[in-house]
Every structure is written in structure tokens, then in C-alpha cells.
Design an enzyme around this catalytic site. Sequence first.
Site, PDB file in Angstrom:
ATOM      1  N   TYR A 438      61.074  82.290  23.898  1.00  0.00           N
ATOM      2  CA  TYR A 438      61.200  81.582  22.607  1.00  0.00           C
ATOM      3  C   TYR A 438      60.256  80.385  22.486  1.00  0.00           C
ATOM      4  O   TYR A 438      59.683  79.962  23.459  1.00  0.00           O
ATOM      5  CB  TYR A 438      62.648  81.293  22.243  1.00  0.00           C
ATOM      6  CG  TYR A 438      63.511  80.360  23.053  1.00  0.00           C
ATOM      7  CD1 TYR A 438      63.030  79.538  24.051  1.00  0.00           C
ATOM      8  CD2 TYR A 438      64.877  80.306  22.766  1.00  0.00           C
ATOM      9  CE1 TYR A 438      63.884  78.685  24.730  1.00  0.00           C
ATOM     10  CE2 TYR A 438      65.735  79.454  23.450  1.00  0.00           C
ATOM     11  CZ  TYR A 438      65.219  78.647  24.430  1.00  0.00           C
ATOM     12  OH  TYR A 438      66.057  77.811  25.092  1.00  0.00           O
ATOM     13  N   GLU A 439      60.083  79.929  21.275  1.00  0.00           N
ATOM     14  CA  GLU A 439      59.062  78.912  20.948  1.00  0.00           C
ATOM     15  C   GLU A 439      57.660  79.368  21.358  1.00  0.00           C
ATOM     16  O   GLU A 439      56.823  78.544  21.708  1.00  0.00           O
ATOM     17  CB  GLU A 439      59.377  77.564  21.618  1.00  0.00           C
ATOM     18  CG  GLU A 439      60.624  76.895  21.135  1.00  0.00           C
ATOM     19  CD  GLU A 439      60.544  76.432  19.677  1.00  0.00           C
ATOM     20  OE1 GLU A 439      61.599  76.301  19.069  1.00  0.00           O
ATOM     21  OE2 GLU A 439      59.434  76.208  19.149  1.00  0.00           O
ATOM     22  N   GLY A 440      57.409  80.674  21.274  1.00  0.00           N
ATOM     23  CA  GLY A 440      56.091  81.210  21.650  1.00  0.00           C
ATOM     24  C   GLY A 440      56.101  81.685  23.078  1.00  0.00           C
ATOM     25  O   GLY A 440      56.283  80.890  24.001  1.00  0.00           O
TER      26      GLY A 440
END
Lengths: 595, 595
Positions: A438-440
Site C-alpha cells: 500500500y501507498e505504492g
Amino acid sequence: MNYVAPVKDMLFAMNELAELAEISALPGNEEASADLVETILDEAGKFASEVLAPINASGDKEGNTWTDGVVSTARGFKEAYASFCETGWNGMPAAVEFGGQGLPVTVSTAVLEMWKSANMSFSLCQMLTLGAVEAIAHHASNELKQIYLPNMVAGSWTGTMNLTEPQAGSDLAAVRSKAEPRGDGSYAVSGTKIFITWGEHDMAENIIHLVLARLPDAPPGVKGISLFIVPKFLVNADGSLGERNDLVCTSIEHKMGIHASATAVMAFGEKNGAIGYLVGEPNRGLEYMFTMMNHARLNVGLEGVAISERAYQHALAYARERVQGRIVGDKSGENKPILHHPDVRRMLMDMKSRTEAGRALAYYVAGCMDRARSHPDAGVRGANQARLELLTPVVKGWCTEMAQGVTWNGVQVHGGMGFIEETGACQHMRDARITTIYEGTTAIQANDLIGRKIAKEGGKNMGILREDIAATAMTLRTTGDPALIALADSLDRGIAALGDATQWLLDNHEAKPQAAAAGAVPFLKLTGVVVGGWLMARVAGIAATRAGDSDGDFYKAKLATAAFFAQHAMPEAGAYRDAIMNGADAVLALAESQF
Amino acid sequence: MNYVAPVKDMLFAMNELAELAEISALPGNEEASADLVETILDEAGKFASEVLAPINASGDKEGNTWTDGVVSTARGFKEAYASFCETGWNGMPAAVEFGGQGLPVTVSTAVLEMWKSANMSFSLCQMLTLGAVEAIAHHASNELKQIYLPNMVAGSWTGTMNLTEPQAGSDLAAVRSKAEPRGDGSYAVSGTKIFITWGEHDMAENIIHLVLARLPDAPPGVKGISLFIVPKFLVNADGSLGERNDLVCTSIEHKMGIHASATAVMAFGEKNGAIGYLVGEPNRGLEYMFTMMNHARLNVGLEGVAISERAYQHALAYARERVQGRIVGDKSGENKPILHHPDVRRMLMDMKSRTEAGRALAYYVAGCMDRARSHPDAGVRGANQARLELLTPVVKGWCTEMAQGVTWNGVQVHGGMGFIEETGACQHMRDARITTIYEGTTAIQANDLIGRKIAKEGGKNMGILREDIAATAMTLRTTGDPALIALADSLDRGIAALGDATQWLLDNHEAKPQAAAAGAVPFLKLTGVVVGGWLMARVAGIAATRAGDSDGDFYKAKLATAAFFAQHAMPEAGAYRDAIMNGADAVLALAESQF
């Protein structure tokens, strides 16, 4: 297994690597005296141990319950959250003007690490709320700020980020959610969003969703996405809560970890359209989201450090207690705890040194952020901003990848007991698993690193970083201390590998973009391990001067940890370099049908 | 996501690395013709896909239910097991004299890989049963063999291994369970055993527990442990089932993975003592257990290969289907599946090449076992036995450690969906997690490798292995083919690292046993990656001669996979060597209080 905040280690990293004294002297940070910081860390540590850590395992086991759009959190979460807000911890990292304490990022970083260690699921609620606060504070109108920020900072309202849709994950250009003007300045927002962390729950009065959606006349792709505030309950003119907005949590996911934080599927506007308010200008939503995404990425990197620390403490406690087998080469004839088995030690040292290297990196970068924000000298601000931007994907990518091995070893130290859920070691491994996604994902971070942060500017800031590392190696050599010279040797090998790989990337990024991208993740790991080794070597340089102090054991341990990192982690640098520079063709060789 | 047995890859490894033609020509193996083997693999593949794979995810979700000592398996397991036994798959790998098909180990290895890929939880029941069959067949009296073996081979009775006790995990010297003579040749067995795989269930009429316990006059430590057959139901003289024996499953564990296989806590003799029968001679129980433990270790190594294969197939299917984002450097402007993203490719190539290297190793060692058992030439038997013994801990240790990264990447390829349990990718990661722990942790394997298998005989067999690897490098060089020469270079670097580290171990094992043990696990991984690279290079040498065949794409893919392994996995060898040779002091540096 309870959690005890490693306050001494944290203060060491804050003082020596982030250079807190300098930060505290910057304009606006005057209140952050050494005494106050220590008090804050002690109090936060108590709250983490006494309130958040005890509901971590039970939260994992119970998870959330979804019934007709209502999500009930696990036992104890509501009460813990109420207490968290009441004591001011929720808004503490926010700016003073919105009710926060306006402390340096370096200080809030240490405090956030504690929440993440104690209870990663719980900590996500604050992380998302503060991210939303940041986006609103930077980009929304004063009116919207006044309506939403005070309650969000206080925690009576929480925030979310609604980016992902089923067809739009890493690729936000594919976002399809819509926003139609309602004629009164508000918008009717509709669409389905998935993977919404803390998207629905029972801990707060209201939930403020930040939603990416397209206006009717928006251009296609990423340049046609706008950002909207879409509250769960509409807010009346007097600030009281009004009607339920047209949005509903249609389900929550069954996940591998972070069970106590609901991951919601959100349906907006299934009736008349959810009422939303445009943040800033049309079509600039993605840019606004990135304001907070960069900070959120640092915070997810910090999750890697935090969950590693927790796994280490857990494994260490078991290794101190569990007696099993004869210790090789031990002539005492005594039964001793497994901590004395060389391989258990190797695993614990690996966990300890990588966690400390990750913390060193995360806190160092927090210091860069403080200086980039507040330093009176524009040159210093610029240099720190450049370092911050270069290392943000490394903090996110490397600290979270590091946490995979550390939490895995945490299970292994426990032997068969590690595989049993009640032991608790696998929760850390399961919780950690999301952090590289998550968050890239790590690949997204790595592409940011090799593209925007290196190739785009011809490797300039990476070159300056390498020079700084070389300067540390030089300083260590001048001491004449063989232990420090060995660290300098290791750094020099690391810089050489990083230099070769950077040059290869610069040579190939334009001409062979797929080959460069094939080496992106190994390059991110190479950068992480070398920068981690650099900061550990700086720690060692300082520790060497204090090994004779009354507190000498603490500093001697730092020397050993730095040596371990140099001997066991740094050799990876050469392997990454080889994979980057020789390995691209094989990555790309197969036709789709040959897989 | 269904599983399709990779029959072509399996046959390739069997034919080229285990050299099945030679094995089929050995006395006793005459029936294992190429045609028959292919038919067996095809049929087993069908059974795995159609019967076992479909209940893998549901079994994970449901787990087992324990009620008052009775364990109910997940839906479909009873029926699948009945069909498994009825079609003869359960006993297939056993000797002909006990109702099995007496096929070469190489052949049964491929078939077992399929069960493990399709449904690891399910496969454990057969694995444990056949392990018990092996111990009984080798060490029990004819009378006991006649009573127990036919039903166990048929599968109507299953078998277990009862070794572990709460205080006796890796250290079996600490076993406390007791066996008292009952005066009629039988024994009253009592004690608590934990972590008993398939210790209780509802799929078979009877469960035959092999239990380690101490006789009243037994010496302390490992030399005072005897092995007993303790059936769940006593067997009458006519072979029918009699009374329930005094043993009970008091609970089952909540585990991170392999949910569908119950892990039982077993209480023996809480009333009058469980009636048991001594296997072989008193006090030789551990030795007998090791007969089957060595084979079981190979089978757990094979689990690493199998679960990696499953994770690879799962991730590949998703990567072929999921469309997301623009492909870097792609000028077609088309939307393409994520398989075309360089980093997704890198992960899939990593999964594919390591899985193939693991399979190559496991099948090669299976071939050694066949030759060690049946070759008419004593010299060949001896050489193969030595190679088998040297590499058994490497198969167990390296293939299972390899599976951790592969199944982890399987989740990562899926992005956010990977973390959602319904996707199924995390089940493979969770299932894989036990493989580096049970049947001896990686550290136990590594200590076996550096101690009994290397230091004890002065590194002789490791030296022969290195010569064989060097010979392959030489052969590849003579082709003049640059791709094969690059593999030879990689092998030479690998042998050099392995040689340095072996010499260091030989120099230090006696004088600094803790330092040697600190490097044991990195040494096992070093051996694994170099031997894996060797076998991949041999594959490439063969594939290069066939790249022009009608089947050329298959062989070209083998060349690419070998190149990937050489470029991305083999560089680890140098990092392991450095950690072994320079890193021991740091492992051992801290006092207990400094952690």
C-alpha cells in the site's frame, strides 16, 4: 508479549542522526526542548504499552464485524481511541493553528513509531486522518478548513483516502468515479472505491472521506482527476452533524493481516449522489493527494521499522526464556536459553541491526524534512528538500522490505511455537505483509527513485549523497581504530556498487527504459542497504567515542550492531549491483507464451 | 485458481538431471518404463487438479473442528481421501511387498510434488503415513509389519510421528514420555506429545502413532529413547479393530497455515497407559526415527518446490489477466496485462527460475537415492549415498527457504489483491511458512551439513561435488557459446565462494565451534544456490543443443531461466561467503544484557 518503547534508541537516533538539537533551534520549534521531547516519548511509550499493545493480539483475532453497512471494531478499540483523542495524542503531530502541537517531524516520527509498534491496525486510523488533515490544510478553502480540521485533529472525526477503484490500483489514470456540480457549489459524487482503510467504523462521530473523482468536462488520464471532501454525515451551518450522506460501506475485506483495521469497499452516490466539496482547483486532485502521499510513504516506511521492533522484542523475550538443547562449544554443562545458540543470535542480531538501520534512515529523513521546512538558510532548505525527495521512496521501499525478513526471522526464532497463532509472532509477519504494497508498491517506489529522483536530474543528488558517505568513510579511517576502518572499507565497497549501478542506470534509462525498470527494485534495495550502512557507520563513529562512558555497554552494543550490519547486510550491495547491471536481458527474455 | 501439474518440466528434470533412463534399467525398476512414467504423471496430474486442488482454499478457510477429542476435517477431505486410497495413490510410493508399486524414488518424487502443490495440508497425511510405514518396514518385527503395514499402505489406517513434547522440540534428548512393560510383551505408554500432524481426524478407520518414549531402565539423553507403535484402536488377533486405546487428542492448534491438516496435542495413557508395541530394540528409537526423518526431510524440501510452483502458477495467471498502467518503453499504446511490466516480469522470472532450480535439486537427489539403493556397482552406490547424505540438509533447508521468497513474491505480483485472503496468494505464503521449521529447522539442517556432512569427513564429499561442478563449467566453456560461457563464469565464481567458505569452516569447526555455527545457515544457503546454479547450468547445456527442435521454445525458455538464475540468484554466493568468513564475531559479540 508486551511492547516497551525503545526510548533510548529513539533518542539516540533523533539526537545523533536527525540532529534534534539543531532542529529544536529552528524557528517555530523553540518549544521542542530536550526535556520536553524526553517527557513526550516517555508518556507516549506508556500509552503504547498500557493502552494500545494489550489490544493488538485480540484485535487481530476478532477483526471487525460488518452488518448492513455498519462496522463494529474489535473489543477495546472504541475505548482506546477515545482515550487516545482525549489525551491529545491524535492531533499531536498536526500544526498548532489546527489544534496540534506543531512539534518537529523528527519528534512526531518517534511517537508514531510507538503507535505502529504497539498496534499497527489502530495506528492506521490516525495516519489516514492526519494525511487527510494535511491535504485539506494545504489545498482546501478556509471555509472547508474551518469546518473540518478542528474535529479531525481532535479525532472526533476521522479521515480516509479514497483513491483505488477495482480497475484503478497503481494506475490512478484509470479512476472512473464521477462528480457532477449540484448548482450550489457542492458536487454529487458517485463511484465505487476499494481498499479504503478505516473507511467505516464505530469509533468516531463522523468520517471525512477524501475522494478522487472526475468532473463532467475533465480531460482523460491523471490530469482530469479532482479531489473532494465527502463526509459520512453532512455538517450543518452551526457545525452540528446533519443528514447521513449518500455513501455506504458495502463490505469489508478478509485480509492476511491488520485485521483490526477495516478495509472497506465504499459505494458513493447509489441514490442521489453523495454530496461532496471540491478541494482546491478542478483537475489537480492527484497533485494534492501527492502532498500527503509523500508524507504517508514515510509513515509506511516507519511502519516497517515499528513492526520490526515489535517482532524483535517478541523474539528476544522468547529466546531469553526458552531453554532447549545443548549450546555448541559451551563447556559449562548448564542448560541455557536458546539466545545462546549461535544461529538464534545470528537471527536476533540480524533483526536488531536491520531495525536500527531502518530507524536511523527514517529518523534521518524526518530531520531532513524539518530542516527543509524551517531552516532559515535557503541553501540548507534546498539541500535537505533534495535529500528528502531522493530518500522518500527508499524509506518506504527499503524499510518495508526489510521488515519482511525481520518479522519472518521473528517467527523462526520461535521454532514450532512461531507457527502457532496464539504465540503472536506470525501476526507481526502478517501485518508487515501489506507494507510493501500500500501507498505504492516497492516497484512504484523504485520507479520513482530511478526516474524522477535520479535519471531526471542526471544523478546529481545521488552523487552528493555518495560524497557524504565517502566523507564518513574518510572520517572513520582517520581514527585509526581497526573496527571503524573495517566499517569504512565496507562503506567504500558499498559506494562503489552504488556508483556503478547509478551510472549504468543513467546510461540506460533513456535508451533501454525496460532494462532500467527491470533493475529498479534491486537498485532501491542497493540504495537502502548502503544508506543504512552509512548511518550505522556514523552511529559507530559516535559510539566509539563513548564506549568508556558509564553507559558504555549501550555504545558497545551499537558498535557490534554496526559491525554486524556491515558484515551481513552490506555484502548484498555487490549482489544487487550484479543483478542490475548483468540481469536485465534475462528479465525481459521470455515471450508471454514461454512463461 | 486451479493447479496444472507441470508434467513437461517434471519429466525434463527426471530424465536429464535424475537420469531416469539409467534408473529404470536398475534391478527392480524394470517396470518403470518411460511410457508408464508419463502415464502415471498424467493421471496423477489429473487427480491433483480435479480432486485435491479444488478443496485447497476451502480447507484453508474452514480448517478442522475439534469437539471432545474428535476432529472433523474440512468439507470434501473425507471423500477426497477415500478416492485417493481407492485409486491406489496412497500406497503408490511404498514397496511392492507391502502393497505399493515399488517405483523409483525419482518417479514418486514427481507424483508427491503434485499432491503437495495441489493441497499441502492433504498431502501431509500421506507423507506421515508413508514415513511411519518406512520406519515399521525397516525396524519392526515381522509380526508387527503384518498387522500394520497392509492397511497403512492401503490408507485405511494412517500414521503419525510423535516426537515433540512441550520441553523437547529440536532437542529430543529432553523427551520424557514413558513406556512400562505390561508383562505380556506390550507396554503402557504415557506422556504428552505436541505438534502431531494429522494426529487425529475422521478420514481413516485407525491411526497408528509412532511414539518416542523411555523405558524404565533407559539411560538419559538420546540413547535412552525407544520407539513404539501405539494404535488409536487396538487390533484384534483376526485383524479387526478392537477397543479404543488410552490416548486422546486434547486440542488442535490455531496455525498460520496448513489449516486443513490438524496439528494435535496428544495425551497418551491418562487412564491405564496406552498400549504400545516396541519397534526393534530398546533405546534405538531415535536412530529408527532418523531412517524416516531423512526421507521426510527430502519430502519437506519438495514441499518448498511444490508450494513455489503453485504460487508461481497463481501469480502468472493473474499477471496474464490483470491490465494496469502503461508499460514503460512500450510504444504500441495498447493496454497490456501487468506481465509486461518489467518488475512483474522480474518477480515471475525469479519465482520460475528458483522453483526450477529447487525442482532440479530435489529430483537430482531423488536420483542419487535410487542409485544408492539399487545400483549393481558398489562404488556407484557409495558415491550416490555420499552425495545423498551431503545434499539432504540442502534440499530440506534451501528449497524451503527458497519457497519463502517465491510465495512472498506471489503475493506481491497481485498488488493489493494479494493481501486479500479470497485471492488465495497468501495461503501459499502462510502454508510455506512451516516448511523451514518442521522436520528440523533450517539451523538444524545447517548444523547437520557443516558438522556430520562436512567437518566430520574433512570436506571430502563437498570437494568431490565442487569438482563435478567445475567439470560442468569446463564442458560449457568448450561449446564456445557465449551464453553458456557466461554460465560457466558464474559457476566458477560460485565454486570459488563455496571453496573459500568450506575451507574456513574446516579451519574453524573444531577450534571455534560457535563461530562455525554462526555461519551455518548462510553456508547452507551458499551451498544451495551454487548447487542450484550448477543444475540449472546443466539444464542450459542440454537445452542449447535442442533450441532448434520443434519444441525449441521450451528449451529457449530453459536457457533464459538458467541465465536469470545465474545473474540474479548466484551473486548471493559472494554475499554469503563474506558473511560466513567475516561475520562470526559480530554474531557472538553481545552479552545477554546488551540485546
